[in-house]
Scaffold this active site. Sequence first.
Site, PDB file in Angstrom:
ATOM      1  N   GLU A 178       0.820  -1.223   0.000  1.00  0.00           N
ATOM      2  CA  GLU A 178       0.000   0.000   0.000  1.00  0.00           C
ATOM      3  C   GLU A 178       0.852   1.271   0.000  1.00  0.00           C
ATOM      4  O   GLU A 178       1.256   1.754   1.053  1.00  0.00           O
ATOM      5  CB  GLU A 178      -0.928   0.010   1.228  1.00  0.00           C
ATOM      6  CG  GLU A 178      -1.818   1.250   1.289  1.00  0.00           C
ATOM      7  CD  GLU A 178      -2.769   1.272   2.482  1.00  0.00           C
ATOM      8  OE1 GLU A 178      -2.656   0.400   3.372  1.00  0.00           O
ATOM      9  OE2 GLU A 178      -3.617   2.169   2.532  1.00  0.00           O
ATOM     10  N   LYS A 220      -2.450  -2.033  -3.141  1.00  0.00           N
ATOM     11  CA  LYS A 220      -3.507  -1.186  -2.558  1.00  0.00           C
ATOM     12  C   LYS A 220      -3.121   0.280  -2.756  1.00  0.00           C
ATOM     13  O   LYS A 220      -2.486   0.888  -1.899  1.00  0.00           O
ATOM     14  CB  LYS A 220      -3.664  -1.520  -1.072  1.00  0.00           C
ATOM     15  CG  LYS A 220      -4.681  -0.651  -0.348  1.00  0.00           C
ATOM     16  CD  LYS A 220      -5.111  -1.256   0.977  1.00  0.00           C
ATOM     17  CE  LYS A 220      -6.011  -0.317   1.741  1.00  0.00           C
ATOM     18  NZ  LYS A 220      -6.698  -0.949   2.854  1.00  0.00           N
TER      19      LYS A 220
HETATM   20  P1  13P Z   1      -9.401   3.962   4.131  1.00  0.00           P
HETATM   21  O1  13P Z   1     -10.219   3.227   3.097  1.00  0.00           O
HETATM   22  O2  13P Z   1     -10.216   4.556   5.222  1.00  0.00           O
HETATM   23  O3  13P Z   1      -8.418   4.905   3.495  1.00  0.00           O
HETATM   24  O4  13P Z   1      -8.543   2.867   4.877  1.00  0.00           O
HETATM   25  C1  13P Z   1      -7.915   1.892   4.158  1.00  0.00           C
HETATM   26  C2  13P Z   1      -6.670   1.512   4.818  1.00  0.00           C
HETATM   27  O5  13P Z   1      -6.435   0.370   5.098  1.00  0.00           O
HETATM   28  C3  13P Z   1      -5.685   2.560   5.072  1.00  0.00           C
HETATM   29  O6  13P Z   1      -4.478   1.967   5.390  1.00  0.00           O
END
Ligand code: 13P
Length: 340
Positions: A178, A220
Amino acid sequence: MNIEELKSVAAAIVDSQKGVLAADESNPTIGKRFEPFKVESTEETRRRYREMLFTADGIERTIGGVILFDETLRQITQDGIPFPKLLASRGIIPGIKVDKGAKALALRPGDRVTEGLDGLRERLEEYQQLGAQFAKWRAVIDINDHDIPSAFGIRANAHALARYAALCQEVGLVPIVEPEVLMDGAHGIERCEAVTARALEAVFAELDAHHVLFEGMLLKPNMVIAGKQCAQQASVLEVAAATLRCLRRYVPAAVPGIVFLSGGQSAEDATDHLNAMNAMEPQPWQVSFSYGRALQAPVLAAWQGQEDNVSAAQNALLNRCHLNGLARAGKYARTMEGTP
Ligand code: 13P
């Protein structure tokens, strides 16, 4: 590393209509989410809240995986069933957030880097024994008016993400990688696209250098979107087109799935954007969601910490899951909002 196992877990998380419920808020973050509703954040209120999410009847139709926080992975239902076991029994794959948060990058004012690599191999082994089959690490990339993110800041985060991903695959956990370019700021969509492009390019170069198997991971990313304080907000179609353009340039087709974060978008916007992307031409990867706030905000508003509201709150979750499931196939319309 069992390649076939990694591939099959990654594919199962983003199977057909499915996506991920990000329920991995750290204790300070879930405290902030509870605060507007005057819900005190204690180990027991957090446990009750998560039990309500995980027992909502029917979420397994559209939720392929749930990301848990360390505390939650070790908690049990009222009836004594460990949460990972409960999820697995419903066909939902349990995962775990393993990073330790973004901290200031030393001697690099304005850049942040995510910590948590020390001792990670041992932690991953324990999480796997507790039932996790995938993991998540979030890198945070800030945008300012000048020189942030720096090329060095992007490289440092990409390197940490790749170290994490390689450790995950070594023990047999699917890494969710991510790199989040934040929506905070007044920058336009073009700046977000340029920064997201640089981040993705650096991340995949590092993943490759670390021998991470693209087929056994999920990405992500943020969507390509104007900063929250920008006066010129892009349309749904512009966001979808810019996001796909950026991803198609920098994300290898071997990656089985993209699971977007919501990043502060409203629940409706996050669903609309996902839908628009899936309504465009077919993509090499599954285009799905891993939403925290965009799935849970309506749930928290319905729950407010009251036992009497549990079923309304579970319905709110089910509704968001259903609508995002439709958006996975490009079959959502904004007019469906308010008609669970
Ligand atoms: P949000 O969808 O609220 O951005 O959270 C996703 C997430 O895992 C952030 O690390």
